[in-house]
Scaffold this motif. Structure first.
Motif, PDB file in Angstrom:
ATOM      1  N   PHE A 186      56.289  48.264 -38.650  1.00  0.00           N
ATOM      2  CA  PHE A 186      55.442  47.633 -37.617  1.00  0.00           C
ATOM      3  C   PHE A 186      54.130  48.356 -37.312  1.00  0.00           C
ATOM      4  O   PHE A 186      53.214  47.769 -36.771  1.00  0.00           O
ATOM      5  N   ARG A 200      53.633  41.204 -34.195  1.00  0.00           N
ATOM      6  CA  ARG A 200      55.036  41.203 -33.783  1.00  0.00           C
ATOM      7  C   ARG A 200      55.959  40.881 -34.955  1.00  0.00           C
ATOM      8  O   ARG A 200      55.625  40.071 -35.808  1.00  0.00           O
ATOM      9  N   GLY A 202      56.646  42.774 -37.309  1.00  0.00           N
ATOM     10  CA  GLY A 202      55.985  43.179 -38.555  1.00  0.00           C
ATOM     11  C   GLY A 202      56.722  44.195 -39.415  1.00  0.00           C
ATOM     12  O   GLY A 202      56.201  44.586 -40.468  1.00  0.00           O
ATOM     13  N   SER A 203      57.925  44.606 -39.016  1.00  0.00           N
ATOM     14  CA  SER A 203      58.602  45.640 -39.822  1.00  0.00           C
ATOM     15  C   SER A 203      59.018  45.153 -41.215  1.00  0.00           C
ATOM     16  O   SER A 203      59.042  45.940 -42.161  1.00  0.00           O
TER      17      SER A 203
HETATM   18  N1  ASP Z   1      59.579  46.183 -33.029  1.00  0.00           N
HETATM   19  C1  ASP Z   1      58.587  45.223 -33.457  1.00  0.00           C
HETATM   20  C2  ASP Z   1      58.785  43.899 -32.741  1.00  0.00           C
HETATM   21  O1  ASP Z   1      59.774  43.726 -32.049  1.00  0.00           O
HETATM   22  C3  ASP Z   1      58.526  45.042 -34.931  1.00  0.00           C
HETATM   23  C4  ASP Z   1      59.771  44.473 -35.564  1.00  0.00           C
HETATM   24  O2  ASP Z   1      60.837  44.527 -34.958  1.00  0.00           O
HETATM   25  O3  ASP Z   1      59.677  43.986 -36.686  1.00  0.00           O
HETATM   26  O4  ASP Z   1      57.938  43.054 -32.848  1.00  0.00           O
END
Ligand code: ASP
Ligand code: ADP
Ligand code: MG
Length: 421
Positions: A186, A200, A202-203
């Motif tokens: 992210f 959001r 983005g992981s």
């Molecule tokens: N923690 C970040 C989010 O909730 C990224 C992700 O979870 O992919 O947007």
């Protein structure tokens, strides 16, 4: 090298951490780069801190303390010895946010957002690295901001692929040769060492960026569902798993709003032909979904994608002129400026209608500017239903208790802007 990504749902509590450990044990000895999100819903909670700070409503410190307490509470269950250095590391990271909150907001919202919200991934990965090491699984923690370089479009950092690839090759690839490497999803870093976020959820995208730059053999994203299903199980009770999908079909699904994979994830993988596995962290042995270049058995059964919280905006010129290129160029310019994300559009002689994500902080200023020049009609509280490989019966079933406001059909896809009765 394999890239694994664990999202917030997989590490929301101590049991989740232990489960991640047990999955990783099955792969011990392999070269794995682990990309990890913030715990559970931490990103939402940190967003609240930022909003509260900018609204100057006096709650920001309290909200931050709640996030801090949750983390230390969980940490004490994972590593009871509070003299372990991870306690101090976590503390220092939270103190950085305390410092920001001490002063009145003077920088832009998006910049501050990224400096605050990015700590969710910093602390979750520190906790997981410490826990894995304490459990006997040798893990190297790396700061992703040292190798994923973005521009300074805060909240939507654009990856500089050249620099990122160079840094990943130089730093991450050698580190992965002996033992597990763990880093943050992210987030990225600018040339001036500020934190950015990639958008959001983005992981998944981070995992793809790393896999692309490292030339990884595969990516596995571990989810709370058995794989990619033909519909989101939260909205459709009889959703079924799809065993195999092509990159092409997956890009379409995620583009239309299937939130199981971040839409930017697929392209880099497709480009280097790196297969993506979507598997359940609750049942690691099960096959999940494989996504690769093979298009032979792409789903022919209907795939449903529902985007909630949509707004339908209809625009017409105040002077009764036609909706021509010049007008459309102006409207698109305004959309880009306010970063309004439209999902479907249709134009007629004197009006132009489009459906967009109803994110108030972006849509309201956009509507204000739009209304200065055009007559604007707005319908809120809508859903955008997309059916890939649609058939008559599916369309009929799905529209039974829905009023259709706008419809668009191609050979493979039907899109309906609907209001639920
Ligand atoms: N923690 C970040 C989010 O909730 C990224 C992700 O979870 O992919 O947007
Ligand atoms: P992460 O833990 O990686 O952040 P997400 O919660 O973002 O995981 O993604 C998993 C969720 O995606 C599922 O719980 C499910 O509700 C939702 N989802 C939406 N569309 C689909 C689909 N077509 N197949 C499977 N899950 C889907
Ligand atoms: Mg997510």
């Amino acid at each position: 090298m394999k890239v694994f990504k664990f999202g917030g749902a997989s590490i929301k509590d101590a049991e989740g951490f232990r489960n991640v450990l047990s999955i990783l044990k099955k792969f011990s000895g392999q070269e794995i780069v682990l990309v990890v999100s913030a715990l559970g819903k931490t990103t939402n909670a940190l967003e609240e801190v930022v909003h509260s700070y900018f609204e100057r409503n006096g709650n920001a410190n309290q909200l931050l303390n709640e996030v801090r307490e949750k983390h230390f509470d969980l940490l004490s269950k994972l590593i009871p010895d509070s003299s372990h250095k991870v306690y101090e590391e976590l503390n220092n990271t939270f103190i950085e946010v305390d410092w920001i909150l001490e002063d009145e907001p003077s920088e832009s919202f998006d910049y501050i957002y990224d400096q605050i919200v990015s700590i969710g991934e910093m602390v979750s990965t520190k906790m997981l690295a410490a826990f894995l090491n304490e459990s006997g699984m040798k893990t190297k923690w790396r700061d992703v901001r040292d190798f994923i370089r973005t521009d300074n479009t805060y909240r939507e950092g654009k990856v500089d692929w050249k620099i990122t690839e160079k840094k990943i090759q130089a730093q991450l690839v050698p580190a992965s040769k002996n033992g597990l490497v763990l880093t943050q999803g992210f987030i990225g870093g600018t040339s001036e060492n500020f934190s950015t976020t990639l958008g959001r959820e983005g992981s998944d995208y981070t995992a793809a960026v790393i896999a692309y730059c490292a030339g990884a053999e595969s990516v596995t994203i571990w989810k709370d569902v058995p794989g990619v299903l033909n519909a989101d199980p939260r909205y459709f009770s009889d959703a079924k798993k799809i065993d195999h999908l092509s990159f092409k079909e997956t890009i379409e699904m995620t583009f239309y709003g299937a939130t199981v994979i971040h839409p930017k994830t697929i392209k880099p993988l497709q480009n280097k032909n790196i297969p993506l596995h979507v598997k359940s962290f609750l049942n690691a042995e099960a096959s999940g979904t494989v996504i690769d270049s093979d298009m032979n058995d792409d789903a022919r059964t209907p795939v449903l994608v529902l985007k909630p919280e949509q707004i339908l905006i209809s625009v017409s010129p105040k002077d009764f002129s036609f909706m021509a290129e010049e007008q459309l160029a102006k409207i698109f310019g305004m959309m880009a400026k306010h970063r309004v994300k439209f999902n479907m559009m249709q134009n007629a002689a004197i009006s132009f209608s489009f459906c967009a994500d109803d994110a108030k902080e972006r849509v309201n200023p956009f509507l204000e500017e739009l209304s200065n020049e055009y007559k604007v009609l707005v319908n809120e509280g809508l859903e955008l239903l997309t059916i890939r490989h649609y058939d008559e019966q599916t369309v009929q079933t799905q529209t039974q208790r829905r009023e259709i406001l706008l419809e668009q059909k191609t050979r493979n896809t039907i899109q309906l802007v609907v209001r639920r009765f």
